[in-house]
Design an enzyme around this catalytic site. Structure first.
Site, mmCIF file in Angstrom:
data_model
loop_
_atom_site.group_PDB
_atom_site.id
_atom_site.type_symbol
_atom_site.label_atom_id
_atom_site.label_comp_id
_atom_site.label_asym_id
_atom_site.label_seq_id
_atom_site.Cartn_x
_atom_site.Cartn_y
_atom_site.Cartn_z
ATOM 1 N N SER A 1 50.081 37.114 40.173
ATOM 2 C CA SER A 1 48.441 37.033 40.323
ATOM 3 C C SER A 1 48.100 35.634 41.403
ATOM 4 O O SER A 1 49.126 34.896 41.488
ATOM 5 C CB SER A 1 47.955 36.601 38.875
ATOM 6 O OG SER A 1 46.766 36.394 38.946
ATOM 7 N N TYR B 1 47.389 31.980 30.730
ATOM 8 C CA TYR B 1 47.603 33.028 31.810
ATOM 9 C C TYR B 1 48.142 32.233 32.887
ATOM 10 O O TYR B 1 49.271 32.672 33.654
ATOM 11 C CB TYR B 1 46.135 33.782 32.065
ATOM 12 C CG TYR B 1 46.380 34.887 33.073
ATOM 13 C CD1 TYR B 1 46.795 36.108 32.638
ATOM 14 C CD2 TYR B 1 46.054 34.799 34.363
ATOM 15 C CE1 TYR B 1 46.849 37.330 33.363
ATOM 16 C CE2 TYR B 1 46.154 35.994 35.203
ATOM 17 C CZ TYR B 1 46.566 37.106 34.714
ATOM 18 O OH TYR B 1 46.680 38.049 35.625
#
Ligand code: NAD
Length: 252
Positions: A134, A147
């Site tokens: 990401s 995350y």
């Protein structure tokens, strides 16, 4: 076709980015093996669409279940570690069970599939490991502590295996998308509205798209195309990279 004769396991491929990667690899002739949760009829339709693809509903946070899945799948040429989840919360309120789940799914599951797939790839002398990281593997945003930690972690893990496996014809790379309109993004909007005291439109325009210079969501199919490129023989020296596809977000 580019991937004829290749077997590709794509985790989290019943939805979003993983499904787009599965579609792109299938279109290039790969045998794709699906993993992920969802409605049984919808998954059966996907299996049919993808040439009778096998599907494993394995919960990747369960190590024994991952071991059983990998044993049943057998040797693979391409491993895409893509399954992931998000939770948005200030760190002092971050639920401990959510932290553990996110680290288990976004980071540890990739370790387990990789350690179990690597021997077969070594034997073949060819392999591709692609990890969906990401933009949050390079930069952080507030309220996403688990995350961001998991995605920074998978970037480091990917570099390590890239070095370890390179001499066996195996490459390992991350693909790092910015925001892609999938259920994972849609589902985080209510908590982000709460954490930042914003409306839905403010979250979309002032949080999600604010750093993407293109002001556009990344399309899942664009990520599928990049994953296919990483499988090409011309990409044999693309190894240990963390490839951004984020509209310019991390260029700043
Ligand atoms: P999604 O919610 O559409 O899909 C997630 C997939 O993972 C689904 O197939 C789901 O069934 C599966 N899954 C969830 N929990 C699982 C578990 N415990 N075991 C096995 N499978 C499980 O999400 P997405 O947006 O397509 O995300 C895919 C990956 O891309 C994730 O790793 C995510 O972090 C990453 N990513 C997404 C974006 C984005 O903007 N959507 C941006 C950057 C990175």
């Amino acid at each position: 076709m580019l991937l004829s004769g290749k077997r590709a396991l794509i985790t989290g491929s019943t939805s979003g980015i993983g499904l787009a990667i599965a579609r792109a690899m299938y279109a290039e002739g790969a045998e794709v093996i699906l993993n992920g949760f969802g409605n049984a009829d919808e998954i059966a339709a996907l299996q049919e669409e993808l040439g009778g693809a096998a599907h494993f509903g394995t919960d990747l946070t369960d190590v024994a279940a991952v071991e059983a899945m990998m044993a049943e799948v057998g040797p693979i040429d391409i491993l895409v570690n893509n399954a992931g989840m998000q939770h948005v919360s200030p760190v002092e309120d971050f639920p401990v069970d959510k932290w553990n789940l996110i680290i288990a799914l976004n980071l540890s599951a990739a370790f387990h599939t990789t350690r179990l797939a690597a021997p077969g790839m070594k034997e073949k002398g060819w392999g591709r490991i692609i990890n969906t990281a990401s933009a949050h593997s390079k930069v952080a945003s507030p309220f996403k502590s688990a995350y961001n930690a998991s995605k920074h972690g998978i970037a480091g893990f990917t570099k390590t295996i890239a070095l370890e496996l390179a001499e066996f014809g195996i490459t390992a790379n991350c693909i790092s998308p910015g925001y892609v309109w999938t259920p994972l993004v849609e589902n985080q909007i209510p908590d982000t509205m709460k954490a930042r005291d914003m409306t839905r439109d403010e979250v979309i325009n002032d949080v999600l798209l604010v750093k993407q210079a293109t002001k556009k969501f990344v399309q899942p199919a664009e990520i599928g195309a990049l994953a296919v490129f990483l499988c090409r023989d011309e990409a044999q020296n693309v190894n240990g990279a963390n490839w951004s596809i984020d509209g310019g977000w991390t260029a700043e």
